[in-house]
Motif scaffolding. Structure first.
Motif, PDB file in Angstrom:
ATOM      1  N   PRO A   1      58.729  55.055  44.236  1.00 55.91           N
ATOM      2  CA  PRO A   1      57.345  55.024  43.750  1.00 55.91           C
ATOM      3  C   PRO A   1      57.042  53.811  42.878  1.00 55.91           C
ATOM      4  O   PRO A   1      55.939  53.267  42.931  1.00 55.91           O
ATOM      5  CB  PRO A   1      57.236  56.332  42.950  1.00 55.91           C
ATOM      6  CG  PRO A   1      58.183  57.254  43.653  1.00 55.91           C
ATOM      7  CD  PRO A   1      59.348  56.376  44.024  1.00 55.91           C
TER       8      PRO A   1
ATOM      9  N   TYR B   1      58.234  50.827  43.231  1.00 54.97           N
ATOM     10  CA  TYR B   1      58.008  49.668  44.093  1.00 54.97           C
ATOM     11  C   TYR B   1      56.574  49.678  44.637  1.00 54.97           C
ATOM     12  O   TYR B   1      55.914  48.634  44.701  1.00 54.97           O
ATOM     13  CB  TYR B   1      58.977  49.663  45.281  1.00 54.97           C
ATOM     14  CG  TYR B   1      60.433  49.901  44.951  1.00 54.97           C
ATOM     15  CD1 TYR B   1      60.973  49.533  43.720  1.00 54.97           C
ATOM     16  CD2 TYR B   1      61.275  50.501  45.884  1.00 54.97           C
ATOM     17  CE1 TYR B   1      62.312  49.763  43.439  1.00 54.97           C
ATOM     18  CE2 TYR B   1      62.613  50.729  45.617  1.00 54.97           C
ATOM     19  CZ  TYR B   1      63.131  50.365  44.384  1.00 54.97           C
ATOM     20  OH  TYR B   1      64.450  50.608  44.109  1.00 54.97           O
ATOM     21  N   LEU B   2      56.118  50.869  45.022  1.00 54.85           N
ATOM     22  CA  LEU B   2      54.755  50.974  45.550  1.00 54.85           C
ATOM     23  C   LEU B   2      53.726  50.691  44.459  1.00 54.85           C
ATOM     24  O   LEU B   2      52.715  50.018  44.698  1.00 54.85           O
ATOM     25  CB  LEU B   2      54.521  52.355  46.147  1.00 54.85           C
ATOM     26  CG  LEU B   2      53.162  52.569  46.811  1.00 54.85           C
ATOM     27  CD1 LEU B   2      52.961  51.604  47.976  1.00 54.85           C
ATOM     28  CD2 LEU B   2      53.007  54.003  47.286  1.00 54.85           C
TER      29      LEU B   2
ATOM     30  N   TYR C   1      53.469  47.041  44.007  1.00 55.25           N
ATOM     31  CA  TYR C   1      52.632  46.477  45.069  1.00 55.25           C
ATOM     32  C   TYR C   1      51.157  46.655  44.735  1.00 55.25           C
ATOM     33  O   TYR C   1      50.361  45.709  44.847  1.00 55.25           O
ATOM     34  CB  TYR C   1      52.974  47.163  46.395  1.00 55.25           C
ATOM     35  CG  TYR C   1      52.007  46.858  47.511  1.00 55.25           C
ATOM     36  CD1 TYR C   1      52.107  45.678  48.249  1.00 55.25           C
ATOM     37  CD2 TYR C   1      50.982  47.746  47.834  1.00 55.25           C
ATOM     38  CE1 TYR C   1      51.212  45.392  49.266  1.00 55.25           C
ATOM     39  CE2 TYR C   1      50.084  47.474  48.858  1.00 55.25           C
ATOM     40  CZ  TYR C   1      50.198  46.297  49.566  1.00 55.25           C
ATOM     41  OH  TYR C   1      49.309  46.011  50.571  1.00 55.25           O
TER      42      TYR C   1
ATOM     43  N   ILE D   1      45.677  52.087  49.871  1.00 56.30           N
ATOM     44  CA  ILE D   1      47.057  52.605  49.857  1.00 56.30           C
ATOM     45  C   ILE D   1      47.075  54.100  50.177  1.00 56.30           C
ATOM     46  O   ILE D   1      47.862  54.567  51.004  1.00 56.30           O
ATOM     47  CB  ILE D   1      47.724  52.339  48.492  1.00 56.30           C
ATOM     48  CG1 ILE D   1      47.983  50.839  48.327  1.00 56.30           C
ATOM     49  CG2 ILE D   1      49.029  53.126  48.360  1.00 56.30           C
ATOM     50  CD1 ILE D   1      48.478  50.453  46.946  1.00 56.30           C
TER      51      ILE D   1
ATOM     52  N   ALA E   1      48.660  55.666  53.560  1.00 59.47           N
ATOM     53  CA  ALA E   1      49.775  56.605  53.429  1.00 59.47           C
ATOM     54  C   ALA E   1      49.484  57.904  54.167  1.00 59.47           C
ATOM     55  O   ALA E   1      50.342  58.444  54.875  1.00 59.47           O
ATOM     56  CB  ALA E   1      50.070  56.882  51.952  1.00 59.47           C
TER      57      ALA E   1
END
Length: 269
Positions: free
Chosen positions: A176, A178-179, A182, A208, A212
């Motif tokens: 999470p 890392y996302l 981003y 996002i 997803a």
């Protein structure tokens, strides 16, 4: 549950959702009275503060069939040694701490108590978590099934070998973050293109979340979903060429390897 930090707290909140069917109240320990007061008036949680009750952890585990260690990794050994004599025969001790092996925990426990390592992630808070679980030496198939059912209440569960747990931590445990990174960078880029912060947030977070959900509900692999958006010689293709030119594959390999090395360093301490 001993300790309700960020990860433990996410699991706890997921378990408290009305549709989750487990025995209640959930007995938890916190470090301070202030933290324990967050649960005052809650019929589904019994909170005991270590600040005012030195026996908090020992009291909490008495009679419990399943105990989740939600404390920081460097506290695990001390907490396990503290509660060892009060654990019920046949109890299952679940550790969600990175860098602490089952063998380390088992060394502090009496025979008849099994250990399972679990590596959940914070989307457990909304029932969309992913948890990897691995059995210790004394854990039976029944013990593992019990732990799997517990974490299935807050998301998906996969059973792995313990030597894969550090990789689980690197991929889904830390994933999470890392996302979110981003999203952070995309939002900043949108603002540099002239959008105000609210507009940038709406553009990025909505994209996002929508992408997803699209991926989650689709039978297509991510690569195919990407191709569906990438028209030949179009604008998306140009942006993808730039991103792929930065060698994302190698970058992800390096990032995950660094994460795993840190878990191994913690195990060696």
């Amino acid at each position: 549950m001993l300790g309700v930090g960020s990860m433990g707290g996410a699991i706890l909140e997921g378990l408290r959702r009305p549709e989750v069917r487990i025995a209640r109240p959930i007995r938890v320990t916190t470090r301070s009275e202030e933290s324990a007061l967050r649960f005052s008036g809650a019929s589904d949680v019994e909170a005991i503060a270590g600040e005012s009750d030195p026996e908090a952890n020992r009291r909490a585990v008495r009679g419990a069939g399943l105990v989740i260690l939600g404390v920081k990794p460097w506290m695990i050994r001390d907490v396990v040694a503290e509660i060892a004599a009060d654990l019920e025969p046949g109890a299952i001790v679940v550790s969600v701490a990175a860098g602490v092996t089952c063998a380390t925990i088992e060394a502090e426990l009496s025979d008849g108590v099994s250990v399972v390592r679990a590596m959940p992630n914070t989307p457990s808070l909304i029932g969309r978590g992913v948890t990897g679980i691995a059995p210790g030496a004394a854990a039976s198939a029944s013990d593992l099934a019990t732990v799997s059912r517990l974490f299935a209440t807050v998301g998906d569960v996969i059973e792995v070998r313990e030597d894969q747990i550090n990789a689980i931590a690197a991929i889904s445990g830390s994933g999470p973050a890392y996302l979110f990174l981003y999203a952070e960078e995309m939002t900043a880029a949108a603002e540099r293109l002239g959008f105000d912060p609210d507009q940038a947030r709406t553009l990025v977070q909505g994209t996002i979340a929508g992408a997803a959900e699209l991926m989650f509900g689709s039978a297509d692999e991510p690569a195919q979903l990407r191709r569906n958006v990438t028209s030949p010689k179009g604008t998306t293709e140009r942006a993808i060429e730039v991103l792929q030119g930065a060698d994302w594959g190698t970058l992800f390999d390096r990032a995950l390897a660094a994460n795993i090395r840190r878990s191994e360093e913690l195990e060696a301490q």
